[in-house]
Motif scaffolding. Sequence first.
Motif, PDB file in Angstrom:
ATOM      1  N   CYS A  11      25.681  39.395  48.662  1.00 34.40           N
ATOM      2  CA  CYS A  11      24.969  39.207  47.400  1.00 34.40           C
ATOM      3  C   CYS A  11      25.047  37.743  47.012  1.00 34.40           C
ATOM      4  N   GLY A  12      24.361  37.394  45.931  1.00 35.87           N
ATOM      5  CA  GLY A  12      24.243  35.995  45.546  1.00 35.87           C
ATOM      6  C   GLY A  12      25.567  35.309  45.318  1.00 35.87           C
ATOM      7  N   VAL A  13      26.579  36.059  44.842  1.00 36.52           N
ATOM      8  CA  VAL A  13      27.856  35.407  44.560  1.00 36.52           C
ATOM      9  C   VAL A  13      28.550  34.959  45.831  1.00 36.52           C
ATOM     10  N   GLY A  14      28.025  35.312  47.006  1.00 32.84           N
ATOM     11  CA  GLY A  14      28.632  34.879  48.253  1.00 32.84           C
ATOM     12  C   GLY A  14      28.084  33.562  48.747  1.00 32.84           C
ATOM     13  N   TYR A  69      20.290  28.166  42.907  1.00 31.22           N
ATOM     14  CA  TYR A  69      21.659  28.576  43.216  1.00 31.22           C
ATOM     15  C   TYR A  69      22.423  28.909  41.947  1.00 31.22           C
ATOM     16  N   LEU A  70      22.247  28.100  40.897  1.00 27.68           N
ATOM     17  CA  LEU A  70      22.909  28.375  39.623  1.00 27.68           C
ATOM     18  C   LEU A  70      22.438  29.709  39.058  1.00 27.68           C
ATOM     19  N   PHE A  71      21.156  30.000  39.207  1.00 26.91           N
ATOM     20  CA  PHE A  71      20.621  31.289  38.761  1.00 26.91           C
ATOM     21  C   PHE A  71      21.324  32.434  39.493  1.00 26.91           C
ATOM     22  N   LEU A  72      21.523  32.276  40.789  1.00 27.03           N
ATOM     23  CA  LEU A  72      22.231  33.294  41.565  1.00 27.03           C
ATOM     24  C   LEU A  72      23.655  33.487  41.054  1.00 27.03           C
ATOM     25  N   THR A  73      24.349  32.381  40.817  1.00 28.57           N
ATOM     26  CA  THR A  73      25.762  32.480  40.454  1.00 28.57           C
ATOM     27  C   THR A  73      25.951  33.010  39.040  1.00 28.57           C
ATOM     28  N   PRO A  79      19.856  36.928  46.861  1.00 34.53           N
ATOM     29  CA  PRO A  79      18.739  35.980  46.968  1.00 34.53           C
ATOM     30  C   PRO A  79      17.368  36.652  46.952  1.00 34.53           C
ATOM     31  N   ASP A  80      17.232  37.822  47.565  1.00 35.86           N
ATOM     32  CA  ASP A  80      15.934  38.493  47.584  1.00 35.86           C
ATOM     33  C   ASP A  80      15.531  38.948  46.189  1.00 35.86           C
ATOM     34  N   THR A  81      16.467  39.554  45.468  1.00 34.87           N
ATOM     35  CA  THR A  81      16.178  39.998  44.099  1.00 34.87           C
ATOM     36  C   THR A  81      15.862  38.809  43.206  1.00 34.87           C
ATOM     37  N   ALA A  82      16.678  37.762  43.317  1.00 34.35           N
ATOM     38  CA  ALA A  82      16.470  36.583  42.486  1.00 34.35           C
ATOM     39  C   ALA A  82      15.111  35.943  42.769  1.00 34.35           C
ATOM     40  N   LYS A  83      14.769  35.828  44.039  1.00 32.48           N
ATOM     41  CA  LYS A  83      13.489  35.207  44.393  1.00 32.48           C
ATOM     42  C   LYS A  83      12.317  36.037  43.877  1.00 32.48           C
ATOM     43  N   ALA A  84      12.435  37.372  43.959  1.00 31.44           N
ATOM     44  CA  ALA A  84      11.365  38.241  43.460  1.00 31.44           C
ATOM     45  C   ALA A  84      11.158  38.065  41.961  1.00 31.44           C
ATOM     46  N   VAL A  86      11.856  35.219  40.122  1.00 27.09           N
ATOM     47  CA  VAL A  86      11.549  33.872  39.624  1.00 27.09           C
ATOM     48  C   VAL A  86      10.497  33.134  40.443  1.00 27.09           C
ATOM     49  N   HIS A  87       9.945  33.749  41.484  1.00 28.77           N
ATOM     50  CA  HIS A  87       9.110  32.987  42.418  1.00 28.77           C
ATOM     51  C   HIS A  87       7.885  32.370  41.764  1.00 28.77           C
ATOM     52  N   ALA A  88       7.373  32.954  40.688  1.00 23.88           N
ATOM     53  CA  ALA A  88       6.168  32.416  40.050  1.00 23.88           C
ATOM     54  C   ALA A  88       6.496  31.567  38.820  1.00 23.88           C
ATOM     55  N   MET A  89       7.776  31.359  38.549  1.00 24.82           N
ATOM     56  CA  MET A  89       8.181  30.601  37.367  1.00 24.82           C
ATOM     57  C   MET A  89       8.272  29.113  37.679  1.00 24.82           C
ATOM     58  N   THR A  90       7.941  28.302  36.707  1.00 25.31           N
ATOM     59  CA  THR A  90       8.176  26.870  36.846  1.00 25.31           C
ATOM     60  C   THR A  90       9.668  26.599  36.697  1.00 25.31           C
ATOM     61  N   GLU A  91      10.087  25.418  37.123  1.00 24.98           N
ATOM     62  CA  GLU A  91      11.494  25.059  36.982  1.00 24.98           C
ATOM     63  C   GLU A  91      11.891  25.005  35.506  1.00 24.98           C
ATOM     64  N   ALA A  92      10.987  24.518  34.656  1.00 22.54           N
ATOM     65  CA  ALA A  92      11.281  24.453  33.223  1.00 22.54           C
ATOM     66  C   ALA A  92      11.480  25.855  32.660  1.00 22.54           C
TER      67      ALA A  92
END
Length: 219
Positions: A11-14, A69-73, A79-84, A86-92
């Motif tokens: 998972c992301g914490v790894g 990475y900060l979002f994951l932690t 990573p798959d869940t997180a990417k799903a 936020v993938h369409a979000m801007t960095e802001a």
Amino acid sequence: GFCLPFFNGACGVGFVFSIRSVTSSSRDRGLGMNDDTWISSRKEIEPERFHALGAMLLRWNSCETALFYLFLTVTGYGPDTAKALVHAMTEAALASRLRDLLTVHPIKPDEMHTATLYSLELFNINRMNRNVYAHFLPTTGKDGMEFWRTDGPKFEARPIPNSLQDIRRTVEEMEACGEYIGAVGNRLVALRMGWKPEPLPQKPRMPLRLWPRREGDTE
């Protein structure tokens, strides 16, 4: 430095975030910029400023990787869940969403909550400064090419800092930003996994905005 996340768990914490130096290949060593005909044929600005702008692109991509990475932690998502999510979000938008999440679910201990909020503000200022150099008007000045910018509904161009020193300082601020966000993420991982965490590095100085806001400006 070069930012690269290594996946060490289910998972992301790894994740472990590391800043690594990358050495040029032996084929490129010793090749000066002035000896490269592709570079020398592009003379709008001197090669040193060209190089600094290219370095900014690389460093900013490292900052964006650090933010993900900060979002994951913070969330503990893989990573798959997180990417799903936020993938369409801007960095802001991602930084803003993380800030909202911290309002609802503060991080413990308090020092990590404060460090994470500082990371997001550091990212935001560097993001705005990166945008200044990514969207400018190339203008011929008395000493060569100058960088100008216009924003808002009126075409009112204003100069932006564009010396080699200005650009290199901005790159160095982005390097410090990526390294600090990565260190905060690594410490969050260590605390969550029960590992002995590395101490937090000293907070980088918050950069000054290169493009002071005026009424009608966008970010």
